[in-house]
Enzyme design. Structure first.
Site, PDB file in Angstrom:
ATOM      1  N   PHE A 180     148.262   3.921  42.538  1.00 32.38           N
ATOM      2  CA  PHE A 180     147.983   3.307  43.835  1.00 32.38           C
ATOM      3  C   PHE A 180     148.225   4.311  44.953  1.00 32.38           C
ATOM      4  CE2 PHE A 180     148.321   0.061  47.234  1.00 32.38           C
ATOM      5  CZ  PHE A 180     147.172  -0.652  46.945  1.00 32.38           C
ATOM      6  N   GLY A 181     147.609   5.475  44.780  1.00 32.97           N
ATOM      7  CA  GLY A 181     147.610   6.462  45.849  1.00 32.97           C
ATOM      8  C   GLY A 181     146.438   6.199  46.783  1.00 32.97           C
ATOM      9  N   ILE A 231     143.246   6.854  46.439  1.00 35.48           N
ATOM     10  CA  ILE A 231     142.069   6.293  45.774  1.00 35.48           C
ATOM     11  C   ILE A 231     142.303   4.837  45.405  1.00 35.48           C
ATOM     12  CG2 ILE A 231     140.631   6.418  43.696  1.00 35.48           C
ATOM     13  CD1 ILE A 231     141.070   9.486  43.786  1.00 35.48           C
ATOM     14  N   ARG A 255     154.208   3.997  39.923  1.00 35.71           N
ATOM     15  CA  ARG A 255     155.315   4.692  39.248  1.00 35.71           C
ATOM     16  C   ARG A 255     156.665   4.134  39.676  1.00 35.71           C
ATOM     17  NH1 ARG A 255     157.353  10.752  40.441  1.00 35.71           N
ATOM     18  NH2 ARG A 255     158.618  11.087  38.595  1.00 35.71           N
ATOM     19  N   THR A 256     156.808   3.911  40.985  1.00 37.89           N
ATOM     20  CA  THR A 256     158.048   3.368  41.535  1.00 37.89           C
ATOM     21  C   THR A 256     157.731   2.063  42.238  1.00 37.89           C
ATOM     22  OG1 THR A 256     158.886   5.609  41.901  1.00 37.89           O
ATOM     23  CG2 THR A 256     160.005   3.806  43.048  1.00 37.89           C
ATOM     24  N   ALA A 298     139.961   9.218  37.145  1.00 38.08           N
ATOM     25  CA  ALA A 298     141.156  10.062  37.207  1.00 38.08           C
ATOM     26  C   ALA A 298     140.924  11.338  36.408  1.00 38.08           C
ATOM     27  CB  ALA A 298     142.361   9.278  36.676  1.00 38.08           C
ATOM     28  N   ARG A 299     141.423  11.375  35.199  1.00 42.92           N
ATOM     29  CA  ARG A 299     141.229  12.490  34.288  1.00 42.92           C
ATOM     30  C   ARG A 299     141.005  11.926  32.891  1.00 42.92           C
ATOM     31  NH1 ARG A 299     140.542  15.085  38.278  1.00 42.92           N
ATOM     32  NH2 ARG A 299     141.540  17.064  38.880  1.00 42.92           N
ATOM     33  N   GLU A 346     135.963  18.454  29.316  1.00 45.01           N
ATOM     34  CA  GLU A 346     134.887  18.613  30.280  1.00 45.01           C
ATOM     35  C   GLU A 346     134.504  20.080  30.362  1.00 45.01           C
ATOM     36  OE1 GLU A 346     135.736  17.019  34.128  1.00 45.01           O
ATOM     37  OE2 GLU A 346     135.789  14.953  33.424  1.00 45.01           O
ATOM     38  N   HIS A 348     131.456  13.855  36.391  1.00 47.42           N
ATOM     39  CA  HIS A 348     132.542  14.091  37.348  1.00 47.42           C
ATOM     40  C   HIS A 348     131.999  14.267  38.768  1.00 47.42           C
ATOM     41  CE1 HIS A 348     136.978  15.467  37.189  1.00 47.42           C
ATOM     42  NE2 HIS A 348     136.719  14.939  38.377  1.00 47.42           N
ATOM     43  N   ILE A 349     131.246  13.260  39.214  1.00 47.94           N
ATOM     44  CA  ILE A 349     130.569  13.353  40.516  1.00 47.94           C
ATOM     45  C   ILE A 349     130.964  12.246  41.484  1.00 47.94           C
ATOM     46  CG2 ILE A 349     128.553  14.583  39.610  1.00 47.94           C
ATOM     47  CD1 ILE A 349     127.108  11.830  39.520  1.00 47.94           C
TER      48      ILE A 349
END
Length: 310
Positions: free
Chosen positions: A142-143, A145, A165-166, A222-223, A252, A271-272
């Protein structure tokens, strides 16, 4: 003050001069290498390290601040950072990526492009389309993005849960998920928007995917390392995951002949999701703002914690 960079961006020295007059810009030619005796106060580079990064970060060069072009840091050798400040252009792609995620949500619910016709269909006026309203969207991360995605999903009257995370107070309408297992069990759509770290490697493995709500739609911006792709293939074949929209994969580029290209339950893009006309300007705007802060000895934005990996 001297800024070193191995990036070749249009008019970069002139633009830096306009933002912070008096800064000397030294552009490193990756074909030539690092000149002997080079000194610099800051380094503007890419998250994918160039061939001379280690030389640029040698103690004798004197770099005190590193800014990465872009947002992801998982490809950067964080062990070279030491006690320097490391920042990135975090948040610069959030709008474009969030719009891409919403495009996937809507395309899935409205069966696009498969619902277009080029000949008389069997039926007019009726189709088994779905709606986003009332569906639950789960967010892993939840940054910038995740926040941008949640804001748009709430506008479509979706329920939104986020795994952070926290534990912390989240915006109105966004629930805090207890863990990834409960998020998988409750979500109709799951969006991966967390950084790639040791803690998130293969976060979605076979054990966790087995607990997902049947018919889950997975969206990864994400990744690729967050997903065990062998486990994903199993979950797709079992019908646990109804469809996977992947803008990133592992590895990738995805090699020719890989099953991700041909599986009917996968929509793969190269990845666009971050792309938009203003993408470069958004990235540079955050760098220029940090450059002004650095010159004025003010706290920098977009700080990266090398120990945490993001």
């Amino acid at each position: 003050m001297r800024l070193l960079t191995d990036l070749r961006l249009p008019d970069l020295p002139a633009r830096i001069e306009a933002v912070a007059p008096g800064i000397e810009v030294v552009q490193i030619d990756n074909e030539v290498g690092v000149p002997a005796g080079l000194r610099g106060d800051a380094l503007f580079t890419t998250g994918i390290p160039g061939p001379h990064l280690e030389a640029l970060l040698a103690p004798g060069v004197g770099v005190r601040w590193i800014h990465l072009y872009g947002t992801g840091v998982d490809g950067f050798p964080l062990q070279l950072v030491g006690d320097r400040e490391l920042t990135c252009s975090r948040g610069s792609t959030a709008t474009a990526i969030a719009e891409w995620v919403l495009a996937m949500l809507l395309a899935d619910a409205k069966q696009l492009p498969s619902s277009w016709v080029d000949a008389p269909p069997a039926h007019w006026y009726f189709a088994s389309l779905d709606a986003l309203a009332g569906k639950r969207l789960g967010l892993v991360g939840f940054g910038a993005i995740g926040t941008a995605v949640a804001r748009r999903a709430l506008a479509f009257e979706m329920s939104v849960s986020a795994l952070v995370r926290t534990p912390r107070a989240l915006p109105a309408g966004v629930e805090c998920a207890a863990d990834v297992e409960s998020l998988l069990a409750d979500s109709d759509f799951l969006v991966l928007a967390a950084p790639a770290t040791a803690a998130t490697w293969h976060l979605l493995d076979r054990g966790r995917l087995a607990r997902a709500k049947s018919g889950l739609r997975l969206i990864n911006v994400a990744r690729g390392s967050l997903v065990d792709h062998d486990a994903l293939r199993w979950a797709l074949d079992q019908g646990i995951v109804a469809h996977a929209y992947l803008d990133t994969a592992e590895p990738e580029p995805v090699p020719a002949g890989h099953w991700l290209y041909t599986h009917p339950g996968v929509s793969l893009s190269p990845h666009i999701s971050w792309c938009e006309p203003a993408a470069l300007e958004r990235v540079l705007a955050l760098f220029f703002a940090n450059l002004e802060r650095f010159v004025r000895d003010q706290p920098l934005a977009g700080r990266v914690d090398p120990d945490a990996g993001y």
